[in-house]
Write a protein that holds these residues in place. Structure first.
Motif, PDB file in Angstrom:
ATOM      1  N   ASP A 164       6.801  60.924  30.588  1.00 21.76           N
ATOM      2  CA  ASP A 164       5.532  60.174  30.410  1.00 21.76           C
ATOM      3  C   ASP A 164       5.051  59.215  31.678  1.00 21.76           C
ATOM      4  OD1 ASP A 164       6.391  57.212  30.050  1.00 21.76           O
ATOM      5  OD2 ASP A 164       8.005  58.484  28.812  1.00 21.76           O
ATOM      6  N   THR A 165       3.813  58.911  31.577  1.00 19.37           N
ATOM      7  CA  THR A 165       3.466  58.390  32.929  1.00 19.37           C
ATOM      8  C   THR A 165       4.204  56.956  33.364  1.00 19.37           C
ATOM      9  OG1 THR A 165       1.016  59.024  32.448  1.00 19.37           O
ATOM     10  CG2 THR A 165       1.410  57.123  33.926  1.00 19.37           C
ATOM     11  N   LYS A 166       4.415  56.273  31.983  1.00 21.06           N
ATOM     12  CA  LYS A 166       5.162  55.042  32.309  1.00 21.06           C
ATOM     13  C   LYS A 166       6.472  55.310  32.975  1.00 21.06           C
ATOM     14  CE  LYS A 166       6.455  50.431  29.990  1.00 21.06           C
ATOM     15  NZ  LYS A 166       6.606  49.949  28.507  1.00 21.06           N
ATOM     16  N   THR A 167       7.284  56.255  32.348  1.00 19.61           N
ATOM     17  CA  THR A 167       8.734  56.762  33.054  1.00 19.61           C
ATOM     18  C   THR A 167       8.629  57.008  34.578  1.00 19.61           C
ATOM     19  OG1 THR A 167       9.355  57.228  30.849  1.00 19.61           O
ATOM     20  CG2 THR A 167      10.484  58.162  32.862  1.00 19.61           C
TER      21      THR A 167
ATOM     22  N   ASN B 109       5.828  59.601  42.115  1.00 17.02           N
ATOM     23  CA  ASN B 109       6.241  59.067  41.101  1.00 17.02           C
ATOM     24  C   ASN B 109       4.975  59.327  39.790  1.00 17.02           C
ATOM     25  OD1 ASN B 109       4.333  57.345  41.971  1.00 17.02           O
ATOM     26  ND2 ASN B 109       5.163  55.432  41.584  1.00 17.02           N
ATOM     27  N   GLN B 110       4.790  60.467  39.549  1.00 17.96           N
ATOM     28  CA  GLN B 110       3.725  60.776  38.390  1.00 17.96           C
ATOM     29  C   GLN B 110       4.420  62.007  37.580  1.00 17.96           C
ATOM     30  OE1 GLN B 110       0.159  62.062  40.738  1.00 17.96           O
ATOM     31  NE2 GLN B 110       0.638  60.706  42.444  1.00 17.96           N
TER      32      GLN B 110
ATOM     33  N   GLU C 177       5.989  56.419  36.607  1.00 18.85           N
ATOM     34  CA  GLU C 177       5.402  55.296  37.580  1.00 18.85           C
ATOM     35  C   GLU C 177       6.640  54.135  37.854  1.00 18.85           C
ATOM     36  OE1 GLU C 177       1.960  53.699  35.983  1.00 18.85           O
ATOM     37  OE2 GLU C 177       0.708  55.521  36.738  1.00 18.85           O
ATOM     38  N   ALA C 178       7.456  54.123  36.895  1.00 14.52           N
ATOM     39  CA  ALA C 178       8.521  53.013  37.300  1.00 14.52           C
ATOM     40  C   ALA C 178       9.653  53.663  38.332  1.00 14.52           C
ATOM     41  CB  ALA C 178       9.354  52.724  35.968  1.00 14.52           C
TER      42      ALA C 178
END
Length: 206
Positions: free
Chosen positions: A29-32, A123-124, A34-35
């Protein structure tokens, strides 16, 4: 030496054929994505690595590389990876590395010397790699534990590459923190897999 050159040519041909395959893949997922600070997955300055490369006949060769920092005339610094194969084939690759992406920006070898803009890691969840094959890169797993000849690594990320088309397969690269690439696997939709390379050793020299 002739045998080694034939071996390397066969490997490169095999990579080209398989990297031309595509398949549906589930991304993180995007949140994972981007972190993640992807600069952690680029080898540090001073590191030397050796890879075992395999072909479909069970033959092996080795590729060694080293990570170097060079100062430019304008005061800026550039990161280079110097590679040398068992056949004494050499190449130099220049990278731009940030917390958000790892990009190959220049390559020099016996066949070419050219600027590029290949986005190897981001990180995408998904991105255009901007290579000659119009590949799509995807972050398909994080926080893996993997063991290769060089040792056991934690917090490994899985980056899957496909080329949109009608073939069914994918190229999967695994990266470990503070080491970089540790393994490349070609995977087909029918479940068959082929390991192209594995990290044999890694050593950082201060």
């Amino acid at each position: 030496m002739k045998k080694q050159l034939v071996f390397m040519a066969a490997l490169l041909a095999f990579v080209f054929i398989l990297s031309g395959c595509s398949s549906d893949n589930k991304t993180v997922d995007t949140k994972t994505a981007e972190a993640i600070d992807v600069s952690k997955y680029f080898p540090p300055i001073g590191m030397s690595r050796v890879y075992i490369q395999y072909d479909t006949e069970g033959q092996t060769a080795e590729l060694a590389d080293s990570v170097n920092l060079a100062s430019n005339s304008d005061g800026s610094e550039s990161i280079y990876i110097h590679e040398q194969s068992g056949s004494n084939t050499k190449s130099i690759k220049e990278y731009e590395v940030s917390s958000e992406e790892v990009k190959l920006i220049y390559i020099i070898n016996s066949m070419k010397s050219e600027e590029t803009a290949v986005l190897e890691i981001a990180n995408q969840p998904k991105w255009d790699k901007n290579d000659v094959h119009q590949s799509v890169g995807m972050m398909t797993a994080t926080n893996l534990t993997m063991e290769v000849p060089a040792g056991k690594y934690n917090e490994v990320i899985e980056i899957t590459s496909i080329i949109p088309g009608d073939k069914e397969g994918k190229t999967i690269n695994y990266y470990a923190p503070e080491v970089g690439l540790i393994k490349t696997v070609f995977s087909f939709k029918d479940g068959e897999e082929f390991t192209f390379n594995e990290l044999k050793s890694a050593e950082k020299v201060d």
